[in-house]
Design a protein around this motif. Sequence first.
Motif, PDB file in Angstrom:
ATOM      1  N   VAL A 142      10.954  71.200-119.818  1.00 42.79           N
ATOM      2  CA  VAL A 142      10.946  71.184-118.564  1.00 42.79           C
ATOM      3  C   VAL A 142      10.400  69.820-118.061  1.00 42.79           C
ATOM      4  N   VAL A 143      10.668  69.454-116.743  1.00 44.50           N
ATOM      5  CA  VAL A 143      10.356  68.375-116.170  1.00 44.50           C
ATOM      6  C   VAL A 143       8.798  68.618-115.686  1.00 44.50           C
ATOM      7  N   TRP A 144       7.946  67.844-116.321  1.00 42.66           N
ATOM      8  CA  TRP A 144       6.417  67.786-115.774  1.00 42.66           C
ATOM      9  C   TRP A 144       5.943  67.007-114.790  1.00 42.66           C
ATOM     10  N   PHE A 145       4.791  67.147-114.209  1.00 42.68           N
ATOM     11  CA  PHE A 145       4.404  66.254-112.939  1.00 42.68           C
ATOM     12  C   PHE A 145       4.352  64.747-113.545  1.00 42.68           C
ATOM     13  N   GLY A 146       4.790  64.050-112.988  1.00 42.60           N
ATOM     14  CA  GLY A 146       4.918  62.373-113.219  1.00 42.60           C
ATOM     15  C   GLY A 146       5.962  62.204-114.106  1.00 42.60           C
ATOM     16  N   GLU A 147       6.931  63.053-114.483  1.00 43.93           N
ATOM     17  CA  GLU A 147       8.100  62.737-115.168  1.00 43.93           C
ATOM     18  C   GLU A 147       9.375  62.623-114.357  1.00 43.93           C
ATOM     19  N   ALA A 148      10.238  61.710-114.839  1.00 43.12           N
ATOM     20  CA  ALA A 148      11.717  61.648-113.946  1.00 43.12           C
ATOM     21  C   ALA A 148      12.216  63.014-113.962  1.00 43.12           C
ATOM     22  N   VAL A 149      13.084  63.147-113.044  1.00 39.60           N
ATOM     23  CA  VAL A 149      13.915  64.277-112.908  1.00 39.60           C
ATOM     24  C   VAL A 149      15.405  63.664-113.301  1.00 39.60           C
ATOM     25  N   PRO A 150      16.000  63.907-114.366  1.00 39.87           N
ATOM     26  CA  PRO A 150      16.897  63.413-115.117  1.00 39.87           C
ATOM     27  C   PRO A 150      18.314  63.898-114.390  1.00 39.87           C
ATOM     28  N   MET A 151      18.406  65.043-113.706  1.00 40.83           N
ATOM     29  CA  MET A 151      19.468  65.453-113.211  1.00 40.83           C
ATOM     30  C   MET A 151      19.682  65.220-111.859  1.00 40.83           C
ATOM     31  N   MET A 152      18.877  64.393-111.383  1.00 42.20           N
ATOM     32  CA  MET A 152      19.004  64.045-109.685  1.00 42.20           C
ATOM     33  C   MET A 152      20.464  63.337-109.408  1.00 42.20           C
ATOM     34  N   GLU A 153      20.634  62.382-110.240  1.00 40.91           N
ATOM     35  CA  GLU A 153      21.971  61.704-110.027  1.00 40.91           C
ATOM     36  C   GLU A 153      23.198  62.653-110.061  1.00 40.91           C
ATOM     37  N   LYS A 154      23.150  63.560-110.965  1.00 39.46           N
ATOM     38  CA  LYS A 154      24.341  64.426-110.868  1.00 39.46           C
ATOM     39  C   LYS A 154      24.246  65.301-109.678  1.00 39.46           C
ATOM     40  N   ALA A 155      22.975  66.020-109.291  1.00 39.42           N
ATOM     41  CA  ALA A 155      22.790  66.644-108.079  1.00 39.42           C
ATOM     42  C   ALA A 155      23.279  65.882-106.917  1.00 39.42           C
ATOM     43  N   ILE A 156      22.854  64.634-106.792  1.00 36.25           N
ATOM     44  CA  ILE A 156      23.608  63.629-105.658  1.00 36.25           C
ATOM     45  C   ILE A 156      24.951  63.665-105.748  1.00 36.25           C
ATOM     46  N   ASP A 157      25.511  63.619-106.808  1.00 35.49           N
ATOM     47  CA  ASP A 157      27.055  63.472-106.753  1.00 35.49           C
ATOM     48  C   ASP A 157      27.680  64.650-106.418  1.00 35.49           C
ATOM     49  N   ILE A 158      27.070  65.878-106.660  1.00 37.77           N
ATOM     50  CA  ILE A 158      27.595  67.077-106.136  1.00 37.77           C
ATOM     51  C   ILE A 158      27.595  67.265-104.856  1.00 37.77           C
ATOM     52  N   LEU A 159      26.542  67.088-104.291  1.00 37.73           N
ATOM     53  CA  LEU A 159      26.093  67.007-102.869  1.00 37.73           C
ATOM     54  C   LEU A 159      26.979  66.153-101.933  1.00 37.73           C
ATOM     55  N   LYS A 160      27.404  64.949-102.520  1.00 36.67           N
ATOM     56  CA  LYS A 160      28.115  64.035-101.864  1.00 36.67           C
ATOM     57  C   LYS A 160      29.672  64.526-101.524  1.00 36.67           C
ATOM     58  N   GLN A 161      30.072  65.493-102.536  1.00 32.02           N
ATOM     59  CA  GLN A 161      31.337  65.903-102.255  1.00 32.02           C
ATOM     60  C   GLN A 161      31.366  67.432-101.612  1.00 32.02           C
ATOM     61  N   THR A 162      30.255  68.095-101.173  1.00 37.37           N
ATOM     62  CA  THR A 162      30.232  69.506-100.606  1.00 37.37           C
ATOM     63  C   THR A 162      30.962  69.619 -99.333  1.00 37.37           C
ATOM     64  N   ASP A 163      31.463  70.760 -98.907  1.00 35.06           N
ATOM     65  CA  ASP A 163      31.901  71.078 -97.865  1.00 35.06           C
ATOM     66  C   ASP A 163      30.886  71.910 -96.858  1.00 35.06           C
ATOM     67  N   LEU A 164      30.040  72.730 -97.780  1.00 35.40           N
ATOM     68  CA  LEU A 164      29.151  73.620 -97.279  1.00 35.40           C
ATOM     69  C   LEU A 164      27.838  73.821 -98.110  1.00 35.40           C
ATOM     70  N   LEU A 165      26.891  73.662 -97.349  1.00 30.26           N
ATOM     71  CA  LEU A 165      25.419  73.694 -98.274  1.00 30.26           C
ATOM     72  C   LEU A 165      24.611  74.925 -97.780  1.00 30.26           C
ATOM     73  N   ILE A 166      24.263  75.680 -98.965  1.00 33.43           N
ATOM     74  CA  ILE A 166      23.292  76.845 -98.847  1.00 33.43           C
ATOM     75  C   ILE A 166      22.140  76.512 -99.301  1.00 33.43           C
ATOM     76  N   ILE A 167      21.017  76.872 -98.846  1.00 33.17           N
ATOM     77  CA  ILE A 167      19.517  76.516 -99.332  1.00 33.17           C
ATOM     78  C   ILE A 167      19.048  78.227 -99.254  1.00 33.17           C
ATOM     79  N   ILE A 168      18.481  78.460-100.370  1.00 34.17           N
ATOM     80  CA  ILE A 168      17.795  79.552-100.682  1.00 34.17           C
ATOM     81  C   ILE A 168      16.650  79.496-101.218  1.00 34.17           C
ATOM     82  N   GLY A 169      15.312  80.231-100.769  1.00 35.28           N
ATOM     83  CA  GLY A 169      13.949  80.404-101.217  1.00 35.28           C
ATOM     84  C   GLY A 169      13.419  79.290-101.728  1.00 35.28           C
TER      85      GLY A 169
END
Length: 225
Positions: A142-169
């Motif tokens: 798990v990512v603890w407070f103060g640690e890097a979020v290693p999957m951020m770059e992948k998440a950014i790449d996904i969102l750059k190509q999205t046609d629709l965004l859903i945010i839940i909870g």
Amino acid sequence: MKHISILTGAGISAESGVKTFRDHDGLWEGHDVMQVATPQAFEKNPSLVLDFYNKRRQQLLAVQPNLAHQRLVDLETKFKVDIITQNVDDLHERAGSSQVTHLHGELMKVRSTFDHHLIYNWKKDLNLGDFCEHHHQLRPHVVWFGEAVPMMEKAIDILKQTDLLIIIGTSMQVYPAAGLIDFAPSSTPIYFIDPNPSISESTDVHIYAEKATTGVDKLVRKLLA
């Protein structure tokens, strides 16, 4: 095939009985999160930290995906779907979602303190003396407070190509995850499902001010119609 990206937070899993990481008083089962969710805490009192995550893992094994998790799987019949979750539970996977990116790690995995690439599936308690093949202690993946979020770059790449965004909870108040919304193309339709939405409705933003199970069910019916 249109591409839907879905950001999920604690609110989607709360209805399955998963306790949110922090109550309003900042405590989780009586612990200050800084005592159980930082690298310094693990160095100072590893037994306490391992016990904290063992209890969370036991709790997770006792719950099931809910209607919201299940209905998101149905979107895959018509769309390319990527789920980006802040949750460390595996309820999206257990429901059947095929593409899940965990920003904050996975409770059902552990990793080596010697080599962070050595990751293992783990359903039992994790104890002092549980070692990787290089004889180094294992820790929660798990990512603890103060640690890097290693999957951020992948998440950014996904969102750059999205046609629709859903945010839940999710409150979309915790960074860096909250900043992901800015990487979606401008004028991307956004659907926000939360009982207490933190953003306002606009031309591109559609609010479902309700819990995840009912809001997701309504939206999926609309998108699949």
